[in-house]
Design a protein around this motif. Structure first.
Motif, mmCIF file in Angstrom:
data_model
loop_
_atom_site.group_PDB
_atom_site.id
_atom_site.type_symbol
_atom_site.label_atom_id
_atom_site.label_comp_id
_atom_site.label_asym_id
_atom_site.label_seq_id
_atom_site.Cartn_x
_atom_site.Cartn_y
_atom_site.Cartn_z
ATOM 1 N N SER A 1 8.196 -81.914 -103.078
ATOM 2 C CA SER A 1 7.807 -82.777 -101.959
ATOM 3 C C SER A 1 7.667 -81.941 -100.692
ATOM 4 O O SER A 1 6.686 -82.065 -99.954
ATOM 5 C CB SER A 1 8.847 -83.869 -101.710
ATOM 6 O OG SER A 1 9.155 -84.502 -102.903
ATOM 7 N N PHE A 2 8.651 -81.072 -100.450
ATOM 8 C CA PHE A 2 8.576 -80.174 -99.286
ATOM 9 C C PHE A 2 7.317 -79.327 -99.359
ATOM 10 O O PHE A 2 6.587 -79.151 -98.393
ATOM 11 C CB PHE A 2 9.788 -79.239 -99.240
ATOM 12 C CG PHE A 2 10.955 -79.844 -98.521
ATOM 13 C CD1 PHE A 2 10.828 -80.313 -97.211
ATOM 14 C CD2 PHE A 2 12.190 -79.938 -99.148
ATOM 15 C CE1 PHE A 2 11.902 -80.881 -96.563
ATOM 16 C CE2 PHE A 2 13.271 -80.500 -98.494
ATOM 17 C CZ PHE A 2 13.129 -80.971 -97.203
ATOM 18 N N TYR A 3 7.070 -78.837 -100.567
ATOM 19 C CA TYR A 3 5.934 -77.950 -100.779
ATOM 20 C C TYR A 3 4.621 -78.670 -100.463
ATOM 21 O O TYR A 3 3.756 -78.127 -99.767
ATOM 22 C CB TYR A 3 5.975 -77.451 -102.220
ATOM 23 C CG TYR A 3 4.655 -76.997 -102.761
ATOM 24 C CD1 TYR A 3 4.142 -75.750 -102.423
ATOM 25 C CD2 TYR A 3 3.921 -77.822 -103.603
ATOM 26 C CE1 TYR A 3 2.923 -75.342 -102.911
ATOM 27 C CE2 TYR A 3 2.702 -77.415 -104.095
ATOM 28 C CZ TYR A 3 2.207 -76.185 -103.751
ATOM 29 O OH TYR A 3 0.999 -75.790 -104.236
ATOM 30 N N THR A 4 4.486 -79.929 -100.961
ATOM 31 C CA THR A 4 3.257 -80.679 -100.705
ATOM 32 C C THR A 4 3.074 -80.910 -99.210
ATOM 33 O O THR A 4 1.988 -80.691 -98.655
ATOM 34 C CB THR A 4 3.289 -82.027 -101.435
ATOM 35 O OG1 THR A 4 3.682 -81.788 -102.787
ATOM 36 C CG2 THR A 4 1.947 -82.708 -101.401
ATOM 37 N N GLY A 5 4.162 -81.324 -98.549
ATOM 38 C CA GLY A 5 4.115 -81.514 -97.101
ATOM 39 C C GLY A 5 3.711 -80.231 -96.401
ATOM 40 O O GLY A 5 2.850 -80.223 -95.515
ATOM 41 N N GLY A 6 4.305 -79.131 -96.835
ATOM 42 C CA GLY A 6 3.998 -77.829 -96.237
ATOM 43 C C GLY A 6 2.530 -77.472 -96.406
ATOM 44 O O GLY A 6 1.885 -76.979 -95.475
ATOM 45 N N PHE A 7 2.011 -77.760 -97.587
ATOM 46 C CA PHE A 7 0.610 -77.427 -97.847
ATOM 47 C C PHE A 7 -0.316 -78.247 -96.950
ATOM 48 O O PHE A 7 -1.278 -77.712 -96.380
ATOM 49 C CB PHE A 7 0.270 -77.653 -99.319
ATOM 50 C CG PHE A 7 -1.137 -77.264 -99.670
ATOM 51 C CD1 PHE A 7 -1.521 -75.926 -99.694
ATOM 52 C CD2 PHE A 7 -2.089 -78.225 -99.944
ATOM 53 C CE1 PHE A 7 -2.815 -75.565 -99.984
ATOM 54 C CE2 PHE A 7 -3.394 -77.872 -100.239
ATOM 55 C CZ PHE A 7 -3.759 -76.540 -100.262
ATOM 56 N N VAL A 8 -0.019 -79.535 -96.795
ATOM 57 C CA VAL A 8 -0.842 -80.383 -95.929
ATOM 58 C C VAL A 8 -0.793 -79.865 -94.484
ATOM 59 O O VAL A 8 -1.829 -79.748 -93.811
ATOM 60 C CB VAL A 8 -0.373 -81.856 -96.017
ATOM 61 C CG1 VAL A 8 -1.098 -82.709 -94.984
ATOM 62 C CG2 VAL A 8 -0.616 -82.407 -97.411
ATOM 63 N N PHE B 1 -6.955 -68.946 -96.913
ATOM 64 C CA PHE B 1 -6.712 -69.834 -98.048
ATOM 65 C C PHE B 1 -6.373 -69.059 -99.305
ATOM 66 O O PHE B 1 -5.394 -69.338 -99.997
ATOM 67 C CB PHE B 1 -7.946 -70.701 -98.314
ATOM 68 C CG PHE B 1 -7.798 -72.089 -97.781
ATOM 69 C CD1 PHE B 1 -6.843 -72.945 -98.323
ATOM 70 C CD2 PHE B 1 -8.594 -72.543 -96.754
ATOM 71 C CE1 PHE B 1 -6.699 -74.225 -97.830
ATOM 72 C CE2 PHE B 1 -8.463 -73.826 -96.257
ATOM 73 C CZ PHE B 1 -7.506 -74.671 -96.797
ATOM 74 N N MET B 2 -7.204 -68.059 -99.623
ATOM 75 C CA MET B 2 -6.994 -67.283 -100.839
ATOM 76 C C MET B 2 -5.657 -66.547 -100.787
ATOM 77 O O MET B 2 -4.853 -66.624 -101.706
ATOM 78 C CB MET B 2 -8.104 -66.242 -101.018
ATOM 79 C CG MET B 2 -9.474 -66.814 -101.168
ATOM 80 S SD MET B 2 -9.600 -67.740 -102.684
ATOM 81 C CE MET B 2 -10.987 -68.764 -102.292
ATOM 82 N N ALA B 3 -5.427 -65.837 -99.679
ATOM 83 C CA ALA B 3 -4.209 -65.027 -99.582
ATOM 84 C C ALA B 3 -2.983 -65.916 -99.663
ATOM 85 O O ALA B 3 -2.035 -65.623 -100.403
ATOM 86 C CB ALA B 3 -4.217 -64.246 -98.273
ATOM 87 N N ALA B 4 -2.989 -67.044 -98.940
ATOM 88 C CA ALA B 4 -1.801 -67.891 -98.916
ATOM 89 C C ALA B 4 -1.511 -68.483 -100.294
ATOM 90 O O ALA B 4 -0.369 -68.472 -100.758
ATOM 91 C CB ALA B 4 -1.983 -69.009 -97.897
ATOM 92 N N THR B 5 -2.573 -68.990 -100.974
ATOM 93 C CA THR B 5 -2.282 -69.622 -102.265
ATOM 94 C C THR B 5 -1.874 -68.593 -103.317
ATOM 95 O O THR B 5 -0.919 -68.804 -104.057
ATOM 96 C CB THR B 5 -3.474 -70.461 -102.767
ATOM 97 O OG1 THR B 5 -4.658 -69.663 -102.735
ATOM 98 C CG2 THR B 5 -3.701 -71.676 -101.912
ATOM 99 N N VAL B 6 -2.569 -67.458 -103.362
ATOM 100 C CA VAL B 6 -2.197 -66.463 -104.374
ATOM 101 C C VAL B 6 -0.790 -65.923 -104.104
ATOM 102 O O VAL B 6 0.008 -65.741 -105.034
ATOM 103 C CB VAL B 6 -3.245 -65.335 -104.451
ATOM 104 C CG1 VAL B 6 -2.754 -64.210 -105.344
ATOM 105 C CG2 VAL B 6 -4.552 -65.874 -105.002
ATOM 106 N N ALA B 7 -0.446 -65.718 -102.820
ATOM 107 C CA ALA B 7 0.912 -65.260 -102.492
ATOM 108 C C ALA B 7 1.936 -66.290 -102.950
ATOM 109 O O ALA B 7 3.008 -65.947 -103.464
ATOM 110 C CB ALA B 7 1.043 -65.023 -100.987
#
Lengths: 633, 84
Positions: free
Chosen positions: A14-21, A44-50
């Motif tokens: 839940s934290f993660y989803t909130g953080g992503f939004v 976007f690429m760097a953040a998601t792959v990291a």
């Protein structure tokens, strides 16, 4: 204890989803304040792959059960999300809406096939495989039918079905990274490879599972966002799935207008003239008896021109065709394709092994429900995507002046995915003059609808998540079939845990490199072969798995013969029709070859089993035990 | 032993009836798609709606129904796993 574990995981995600939004919103603000597009793509690429790498490193493990089946403690709902991400590939995310755009009703075979297959998984396989509780699908064949032969055939089937599939995923990664990062395709492929390996290499199934959950959340947000915006723009209701029926009616009205338009008729006539002219050249070349390649190229050009000369069919019309016979063949192919995709879904090893990871049979059953629910979210939306895109293009793009086309047409034309040709020289774009590669629909929708670039970046991140998650699941499946079934079960039963994991990781790296190498050569044939994976897996595994559970009398000889006949017939038909111009049986296309292989497999197992001695006591007891979640003696 | 047989028979019956529904919403509707196309639901031709939404909803419900009913049967026939 497990309840605490589940609620802790729920909190994390839940934290993660909130953080992503929050992250997406921050980027939107940054864009508003002037952050260049290229930077948004990179962030976007760097953040998601990291992020995936982080989860991979946190989940690293040296335990065999953790490495192969995530410790068998993945709660039903999370296994559902992981299965969803595992299942939905680059083809589902990028290609499906485009296919629906191009084919209308006839494209729904994919939507039904790729969801309805889970009914078979739930009712016929998942709970029983979970009760059996080993590590791979060849494991089941080995235990149920005994000896190494059944297991070996299953290993070959696993690799045949999974390898082409994984190559296509890595190819998809290359396309996305090169478009949004501005690097070359080959570099993009190897960047993607690194993204894959950080996860599966360190933590096996455990890392892959928890990364897939994270990837599912990104991909579903990314998929829904643009179409929700578009729906709001067109109808003022932000729930596209509910309102696109009315939009479809508008599209139908527009299709009638376009067909009645004299300019469109003129463009079609021009294409027909071109097709005739090319046809005459082919005849001349054939008479000369030279230039086979030239003839093949000209034939392709003629077919393209002829397709454009044909009248367009309505989006919602089932099985359009010129003659009754053509329509009947289209219907038969629709049914065959749906059937093969469904049975194939219920046979692909990388999906089935996910149901080894739940804590119990009960949770395995619930987990199929959650999987289908999360997959449903995307497939329920895809047809809406296609209809909204069609509406935008038919009303706003068609009929506009060719010199004033919007920017997205030019940027995708540069990549060769959009083609505009003013064949009747009137300076206005007619429908027949526009060629769209199906992949463009999802990737370009944010631009077509005039949304901020952040949304385009988000869609790219979603496509990347879909491709990476599927590729990870497949790589692990192939490597595990080799290391567990071939190395441990057949070569060295005494191997230590450390050694088994080392072999497994070595093979993973090797398979990944080969797949990336093949993908980097952009092989056309490999990509068109992906759809074959379903027929291949279905014909090889489904009869032996289902009869192994539901029919105690199925014997080792029966299963071996059935798998060989099913797989053999399917491959024979596929290769014959595709490469050797074999005449089609009942007009069925090569993609649906399983329609012959699956029944042949069932029939062979039944016949051969009846002529061979019944399985021994021990095997019968195994079958009995998988049928009941728990037997108290 | 008899109770076990009965559990398995009930399972088979449930599986068969759910599969029959699965078969009808998929293949029967597709087979008669051209005849049903004149009927309109929510603005869609009926077969289009079934293929794009209706069938999918039925699939989800079928799997849900199976999981619920089987978990009940497990307890009823004493073959359920200890809640782990």
């Amino acid at each position: 204890m497990p309840r605490v574990f589940t609620s802790r995981i729920k909190k994390y995600y839940s934290f993660y989803t909130g953080g992503f939004v929050m992250f997406v919103l921050t980027l939107a603000v940054a864009e508003y304040m002037g952050l260049p597009d290229q930077w948004i793509g990179w962030t976007f690429m760097a953040a998601t792959v990291a992020l995936y790498a982080g989860i991979g490193i946190m989940s690293r493990t040296a335990d065999v059960t953790e490495y192969y089946v995530a410790g068998r403690r993945v709660p039903a709902i999370f296994n559902g999300m992981a299965t969803g991400a595992d299942w939905m590939s680059a083809a589902s995310f990028i290609g499906m809406a485009g296919t629906l755009y191009a084919k209308g009703y006839d494209g729904l075979a994919f939507v039904m096939g790729w969801t309805g297959g889970y009914v078979l998984v739930a009712l016929l396989l998942a709970p029983y495989l979970r009760k059996f509780g080993q590590f791979t699908i060849p494991d089941f064949m080995g235990a149920r039918y005994g000896g190494h032969t059944a297991r070996s055939i299953a290993v070959v089937g696993t690799i045949l079905a999974s390898f082409t599939y994984v190559t296509a995923q890595i190819y998809g990664v290359g396309i996305i990274t090169s478009r949004f990062l501005g690097i070359t395709f080959e570099v993009g492929v190897f960047v993607g490879l690194a993204g894959l390996l950080v996860c599966s290499f360190l933590g096996g199934m455990r890392a892959v599972t928890w990364t897939q959950v994270a990837q599912y959340i990104i991909l579903i947000i990314a998929y829904l966002m643009p179409v929700v915006f578009m729906s709001y723009q067109v109808t003022n209701v932000p729930v596209p799935q509910l309102v696109y029926g009315t939009v479809l009616e508008k599209v139908t009205a527009r299709e009638n207008e376009i067909m009645a338009d004299p300019a469109q008729a003129a463009a079609r006539d021009a294409y027909q003239a071109r097709a005739d002219e090319i046809g005459a050249r082919i005849a001349a070349l054939k008479a000369g008896g030279v230039g086979q390649e030239e003839i093949a190229r000209l034939k392709r050009d003629r077919d393209t021109a002829e397709a454009k000369a044909r009248p367009i069919s309505h989006h919602g019309e089932p099985f359009p065709g010129q003659t009754e016979a053509e329509r009947d063949t289209a219907r038969l192919n629709f049914i065959a394709l749906t059937f093969c995709l469904m049975v194939g879904t219920a046979s692909l090893p990388h999906v089935l092994i996910r149901f080894y990871t739940t804590p119990s049979v009960k949770q395995a059953r619930e987990s199929v429900f959650w999987s289908l629910f999360f997959i449903f979210m995307l497939y329920f939306t895809a047809p809406a995507y296609a209809v909204f895109a069609k509406y935008e293009i038919y009303t706003n793009l068609i009929g506009s002046s060719i010199v004033e086309l919007p920017n997205w047409v030019h940027s995708w034309a540069k990549l060769g995915l959009v083609l505009v040709e003013d064949i009747n020289h009137d300076g206005i774009l007619q429908l027949a003059e526009l060629t769209l590669n199906p992949d463009v629909i999802v990737l370009a929708t944010p631009e077509i609808a005039g949304l901020p670039y952040v949304v385009a970046g988000l869609v790219a991140a979603g496509g990347l998540a879909a491709a990476l998650s599927t590729a990870d699941g497949l790589l692990l499946t192939i490597a595990n079939a080799l290391s567990h079934d071939v190395y441990y079960q057949m070569i060295d039963r005494q191997a230590s845990t450390t050694r088994r994991l080392a072999v497994s990781k070595g093979l993973l790296l090797l398979v990944a490199l080969i797949a990336a190498y093949v993908a980097s050569m952009k092989p056309d044939t490999i990509l068109s072969m992906v759809a074959w994976a379903f027929s291949i897996a279905a014909a090889c595994f489904f009869p032996a798995l289902v009869l192994g559970i539901f029919w105690k009398r199925a014997t080792q000889q029966g299963a071996i013969a059935g798998m060989l006949v099913g797989l053999g017939l399917t491959l024979f038909y596929l290769i014959g029709v595709k490469f050797y111009g074999m005449i089609k049986w009942f007009g069925i296309t090569d993609v649906s070859a399983g329609i012959f292989g699956i029944p042949a497999g069932f029939a062979t197992i039944a016949l051969v089993s009846l002529f061979t001695p019944a399985p021994d006591r021990e095997t019968q007891n195994l079958v009995e035990s998988v049928r009941y979640p728990s037997l108290k003696v | 032993m008899d109770k076990r047989r009965e559990y398995w028979r009930k399972n088979l019956r449930l599986t068969a009836s759910l599969l029959a529904i699965w078969f009808s919403v998929t293949f029967l509707v597709v087979w008669f798609a051209r005849d049903l196309a004149a009927i309109s639901v929510f603005g869609f031709p009926l077969p289009f709606w079934v293929g794009a939404q209706g069938a999918l909803i039925v699939y989800v419900l079928l799997v849900h129904r199976y999981a619920r009913r089987m978990n009940e049967l497990d307890t009823e026939y004493g073959v359920s796993e200890d809640d782990r």
